[in-house]
Design an enzyme around this catalytic site. Structure first.
Site, short mmCIF file in Angstrom:
data_model
loop_
_atom_site.label_atom_id
_atom_site.label_comp_id
_atom_site.label_asym_id
_atom_site.label_seq_id
_atom_site.Cartn_x
_atom_site.Cartn_y
_atom_site.Cartn_z
N ASP A 156 -5.71 -0.59 12.23
CA ASP A 156 -4.29 -0.28 12.01
C ASP A 156 -3.78 0.49 13.23
OD1 ASP A 156 -2.59 -0.09 9.02
OD2 ASP A 156 -1.76 0.89 10.79
N PRO A 199 8.61 -6.57 5.32
CA PRO A 199 9.74 -6.02 4.56
C PRO A 199 10.98 -6.90 4.63
CG PRO A 199 9.52 -4.87 6.65
CD PRO A 199 8.36 -5.80 6.56
N PHE A 245 -2.90 -11.23 -4.94
CA PHE A 245 -2.21 -11.10 -6.22
C PHE A 245 -2.49 -9.76 -6.91
CE2 PHE A 245 -2.62 -15.69 -5.51
CZ PHE A 245 -1.29 -16.08 -5.65
N LYS A 285 2.77 -17.81 -3.84
CA LYS A 285 2.83 -16.34 -3.94
C LYS A 285 4.24 -15.89 -4.30
CE LYS A 285 2.17 -12.05 -3.62
NZ LYS A 285 1.44 -11.25 -4.58
N VAL A 297 6.54 -17.62 -5.73
CA VAL A 297 6.91 -18.13 -7.04
C VAL A 297 6.24 -17.32 -8.15
CG1 VAL A 297 6.81 -20.15 -8.56
CG2 VAL A 297 7.40 -20.42 -6.15
N GLY A 300 10.15 -1.95 -10.33
CA GLY A 300 10.17 -1.44 -8.97
C GLY A 300 8.97 -1.99 -8.23
N CYS A 324 7.09 -5.26 -3.96
CA CYS A 324 7.01 -6.73 -3.85
C CYS A 324 8.10 -7.52 -4.56
CB CYS A 324 5.65 -7.19 -4.37
SG CYS A 324 4.29 -6.57 -3.38
N GLN A 333 11.25 -7.30 -5.69
CA GLN A 333 12.60 -7.48 -5.14
C GLN A 333 12.54 -8.19 -3.78
OE1 GLN A 333 15.65 -4.57 -5.68
NE2 GLN A 333 16.04 -4.49 -3.50
N1 LIG Z 1 1.39 -3.59 -2.09
C1 LIG Z 1 0.97 -4.57 -2.89
O1 LIG Z 1 0.62 -4.35 -4.03
C2 LIG Z 1 0.91 -5.99 -2.39
C3 LIG Z 1 0.23 -6.94 -3.17
C4 LIG Z 1 0.14 -8.26 -2.70
C5 LIG Z 1 0.68 -8.59 -1.47
N2 LIG Z 1 1.32 -7.65 -0.73
C6 LIG Z 1 1.81 -8.03 0.61
O2 LIG Z 1 0.84 -7.59 1.58
C7 LIG Z 1 1.49 -7.21 2.80
C8 LIG Z 1 1.11 -5.78 3.15
O3 LIG Z 1 1.56 -4.93 2.12
P1 LIG Z 1 1.08 -3.41 2.01
O4 LIG Z 1 1.64 -2.90 0.73
O5 LIG Z 1 -0.38 -3.33 2.25
O6 LIG Z 1 1.88 -2.78 3.26
P2 LIG Z 1 1.65 -1.35 3.93
O7 LIG Z 1 2.94 -0.98 4.57
O8 LIG Z 1 0.99 -0.42 2.96
O9 LIG Z 1 0.56 -1.63 5.09
C9 LIG Z 1 0.81 -2.37 6.24
C10 LIG Z 1 0.04 -1.71 7.39
O10 LIG Z 1 0.10 -2.56 8.53
C11 LIG Z 1 0.06 -1.74 9.70
N3 LIG Z 1 0.45 -2.50 10.89
C12 LIG Z 1 1.68 -2.89 11.28
N4 LIG Z 1 1.61 -3.59 12.42
C13 LIG Z 1 0.30 -3.66 12.77
C14 LIG Z 1 -0.43 -4.27 13.84
N5 LIG Z 1 0.20 -4.95 14.79
N6 LIG Z 1 -1.76 -4.14 13.85
C15 LIG Z 1 -2.40 -3.44 12.90
N7 LIG Z 1 -1.78 -2.84 11.86
C16 LIG Z 1 -0.44 -2.95 11.79
C17 LIG Z 1 0.98 -0.59 9.32
O11 LIG Z 1 0.76 0.54 10.15
C18 LIG Z 1 0.61 -0.36 7.85
O12 LIG Z 1 -0.40 0.63 7.71
C19 LIG Z 1 2.98 -7.44 2.55
O13 LIG Z 1 3.32 -8.72 3.02
C20 LIG Z 1 3.10 -7.39 1.05
O14 LIG Z 1 4.19 -8.13 0.57
C21 LIG Z 1 1.42 -6.35 -1.15
O1 LIG Z 2 6.19 -5.83 -18.71
C1 LIG Z 2 6.42 -5.21 -17.65
C2 LIG Z 2 5.55 -5.25 -16.53
C3 LIG Z 2 5.90 -4.55 -15.38
N1 LIG Z 2 7.05 -3.83 -15.34
C4 LIG Z 2 7.42 -3.12 -14.09
O2 LIG Z 2 7.37 -4.05 -13.03
C5 LIG Z 2 7.03 -3.41 -11.81
C6 LIG Z 2 5.90 -4.14 -11.11
O3 LIG Z 2 4.70 -3.98 -11.86
P1 LIG Z 2 3.35 -4.76 -11.50
O4 LIG Z 2 3.64 -6.17 -11.34
O5 LIG Z 2 2.35 -4.37 -12.51
O6 LIG Z 2 2.93 -4.05 -10.13
P2 LIG Z 2 2.94 -4.55 -8.59
O7 LIG Z 2 1.92 -3.74 -7.90
O8 LIG Z 2 4.33 -4.54 -8.07
O9 LIG Z 2 2.38 -6.05 -8.64
C7 LIG Z 2 3.21 -7.20 -8.48
O10 LIG Z 2 3.47 -7.44 -7.12
C8 LIG Z 2 2.27 -7.61 -6.31
C9 LIG Z 2 2.71 -7.72 -4.88
O11 LIG Z 2 3.13 -8.99 -4.54
C10 LIG Z 2 1.51 -8.84 -6.82
O12 LIG Z 2 0.35 -9.03 -6.03
C11 LIG Z 2 1.15 -8.64 -8.29
O13 LIG Z 2 0.49 -9.80 -8.78
C12 LIG Z 2 2.44 -8.38 -9.08
O14 LIG Z 2 2.11 -8.10 -10.45
C13 LIG Z 2 6.69 -1.96 -12.18
O15 LIG Z 2 7.82 -1.14 -11.90
C14 LIG Z 2 6.43 -2.03 -13.67
O16 LIG Z 2 6.71 -0.82 -14.32
C15 LIG Z 2 7.91 -3.77 -16.43
O17 LIG Z 2 8.95 -3.11 -16.39
N2 LIG Z 2 7.55 -4.46 -17.57
#
Ligand SMILES: NC(=O)c1ccc[n+]([C@@H]2O[C@H](COP(=O)([O-])OP(=O)(O)OC[C@H]3O[C@@H](n4cnc5c(N)ncnc54)[C@H](O)[C@@H]3O)[C@@H](O)[C@H]2O)c1
Ligand SMILES: O=c1ccn([C@@H]2O[C@H](COP(=O)(O)OP(=O)(O)O[C@H]3O[C@H](CO)[C@@H](O)[C@H](O)[C@H]3O)[C@@H](O)[C@H]2O)c(=O)[nH]1
Length: 459
Positions: free
Chosen positions: A32, A88, A158, A217, A219, A270, A273, A275
């Site tokens: 990172d 983002p 996921f 993803k 969808v 919230g 992801c 929104q």
């Molecule tokens: N947070 C989740 O639950 C979740 C779940 C599934 C998918 N995703 C997806 O995964 C991706 C990452 O999400 P996140 O929540 O881990 O983000 P995050 O902001 O927590 O982490 C991203 C990291 O990438 C680093 N970075 C940026 N440019 C870089 C570079 N050139 N080389 C190395 N590191 C670099 C940043 O410093 C940061 O620490 C997004 O596309 C998100 O939509 C997130």
């Molecule tokens: O019945 C429900 C389920 C969830 N929530 C809210 O929905 C938001 C998202 O919750 P959740 O989906 O559990 O957490 P995320 O970490 O945002 O995970 C979603 O977003 C990720 C990032 O893409 C995906 O990988 C996951 O599969 C997907 O569930 C939160 O504010 C929850 O409180 C509700 O209000 N009602």
């Protein structure tokens, strides 16, 4: 085999930790550009709070799991490179407010092209617009040594926050998209399948073409969020008709075609992801000339915004149309329980609305730091003279937060809130003492017996 991952965030960190934990023969390096984050991953205070994560990291770190800021070396040495940087919503130029900002993805591709000395499998772990792999391949090819072979795979994540370790350990499915039509593509897909097959049953590892994987993803998140907006829309109707939204959700969820999950009415979804990904889907539909499809999905966001605003308005209306100078205890600030993440949390929007109405907020969350809360509310802890912010108090103790409060609002469904001593809270609040349960987690009958006026979602 050597794997590297660019991005040590909520996804890169836990995902790579699980791969390293399950595959002791594979060396996994997470790189990172954020030095503080890497230092935290190398310390006892991990930058991400997830139940079970500490154990997985401490079992593998130093053995076959490494965190570094030296991304160039990590790229050079790896056979497989995961890209897990942020995507983002774009805040500028064309597509602002909807399209995904792919700047960080492209920078990674340029680094991979520059520092690779041999063939690589590049894996899209970030959530990306459908057809991103096309651009990625072009950048890789145009900037690397002549003849160097890159295979691009899509392997969306996921996991949900708060349950990341369980989700990674026992996923419903792993999705891998690649160039199914070429020999080299099929070989790359098989290589990644073999990594996951170390712990995931093969029938749960799905392989598709690149575009199906990228689109699936977006969808999946759109369908999940749509269920929440659907039940939240019904919660408003329940409030007008004496139906109970939790009973309605249970009744419809018993239909095996509908199923019981993701039907919990709330103050609004919230997280980083839902929104962002739906806006991205809306943008793509518009881009591909499908405005009706775009409008259909945009409604999921519109309904969610309405639900958050409805909750703050309910508080103001109930407190005799003014919260000016009134203390409102906000219990919970994270976007869901068991995480310290506040990205797009409903609490932030409700809090800002109440501040606009000149309320005094007393905020308690078991995991979110005071600095983060001030940042999200666009406020400072002190004024220019160093005097504490008069409108916001962050309380470590929920009983302090509720003391002399006119209203108590539940914004996050932390389990610990259910066990609070509400008799004690009632005694210390102004009367009438109002409870606004934005998560429907409290025992409302019991609260009413104590003397509270209770307002819940969809009741
Ligand atoms: N947070 C989740 O639950 C979740 C779940 C599934 C998918 N995703 C997806 O995964 C991706 C990452 O999400 P996140 O929540 O881990 O983000 P995050 O902001 O927590 O982490 C991203 C990291 O990438 C680093 N970075 C940026 N440019 C870089 C570079 N050139 N080389 C190395 N590191 C670099 C940043 O410093 C940061 O620490 C997004 O596309 C998100 O939509 C997130
Ligand atoms: O019945 C429900 C389920 C969830 N929530 C809210 O929905 C938001 C998202 O919750 P959740 O989906 O559990 O957490 P995320 O970490 O945002 O995970 C979603 O977003 C990720 C990032 O893409 C995906 O990988 C996951 O599969 C997907 O569930 C939160 O504010 C929850 O409180 C509700 O209000 N009602």
């Amino acid at each position: 085999m050597k794997i590297c991952c660019l991005g040590a965030g909520y996804v890169g960190g836990p995902t790579m930790a699980m791969i390293a934990y399950k595959c002791p023969d594979i060396t996994v390096t997470v790189a990172d550009i954020n030095e503080a984050r890497i230092n935290a991953w190398n310390s006892d205070e991990l930058p991400v709070f997830e139940p079970g994560l500490d154990d997985v990291v401490s079992a593998a770190r130093g053995r076959n799991l490494f965190f570094t800021t030296d991304k160039n070396k990590a790229i050079k040495e790896a056979d497989i490179i995961f890209v897990s940087v942020g995507t983002p919503t774009k805040t500028y130029g064309s597509g602002a407010g909807k399209a995904a900002d792919l700047k960080y993805i492209e920078l990674c591709a340029r680094d991979i092209a520059e520092f690779s000395e041999g063939p690589k499998i590049v894996v899209e772990k970030s959530t990306l617009p459908v057809r991103t792999a096309e651009g990625l391949k072009t950048v890789l090819k145009a900037n690397s040594r002549p003849g160097l072979e890159f295979q691009v795979l899509s392997n969306p994540e996921f996991l949900a926050e708060g349950t990341a370790i369980d989700d990674l350990n026992d996923p419903d499915r792993v999705l891998i998209g690649g160039e199914e039509e070429t020999e080299a593509g099929r070989k790359a897909i098989a290589t990644l399948v073999d990594v996951y097959a170390n712990w995931v049953p093969r029938e749960r590892i799905l392989t598709t073409n690149l575009w199906s994987s990228e689109l699936s993803k977006l969808v999946a998140n759109a369908f999940l969020a749509q269920r929440i907006s659907s039940i939240n829309s019904i919660s408003a109707l329940c409030e007008r008709t004496e139906a109970n939204v939790d009973q309605v959700a249970y009744a419809i969820g018993q239909d095996s075609r509908i199923g019981p999950k993701f039907l919990k009415a709330s103050v609004g979804f919230g997280g980083s992801c839902f929104q962002k990904d739906i806006l991205n889907l809306v943008y793509l539909c518009e881009h591909f000339g499908l405005p009706d499809v775009a409008a259909y999905w945009e409604q999921v966001i519109i309904m969610n915004d309405w639900q958050k605003r409805r909750f703050s308005q309910k508080i103001v209306n109930t407190l005799f149309n003014t919260v000016n100078g009134k203390r409102i205890a906000m219990l919970g600030f994270a976007f869901k329980k068991d995480t310290n993440d506040t990205r797009e949390t409903a609490a932030m929007y409700v809090g800002r609305d109440l501040l606009d109405e000149q309320a005094v907020l007393a905020i308690h969350d078991p995991k979110v730091s005071p600095d983060q809360i001030f940042y999200d509310l666009k406020e400072k802890p002190t004024d220019a003279e160093g005097k504490p912010n008069k409108q916001i108090e962050i309380c470590e103790d929920p009983y302090v937060a509720t003391q002399k409060a006119h209203g108590l609002a539940i914004l996050t469904e932390w389990d610990s809130f259910k066990d609070l001593d509400f008799e004690k809270i009632y005694e210390n609040m102004y009367k009438p003492a109002f409870v606004f349960d934005g998560r429907n987690i409290l025992d409302h009958e019991k609260l009413r017996k104590i003397g509270f006026e209770v307002f819940a979602i969809g009741r």
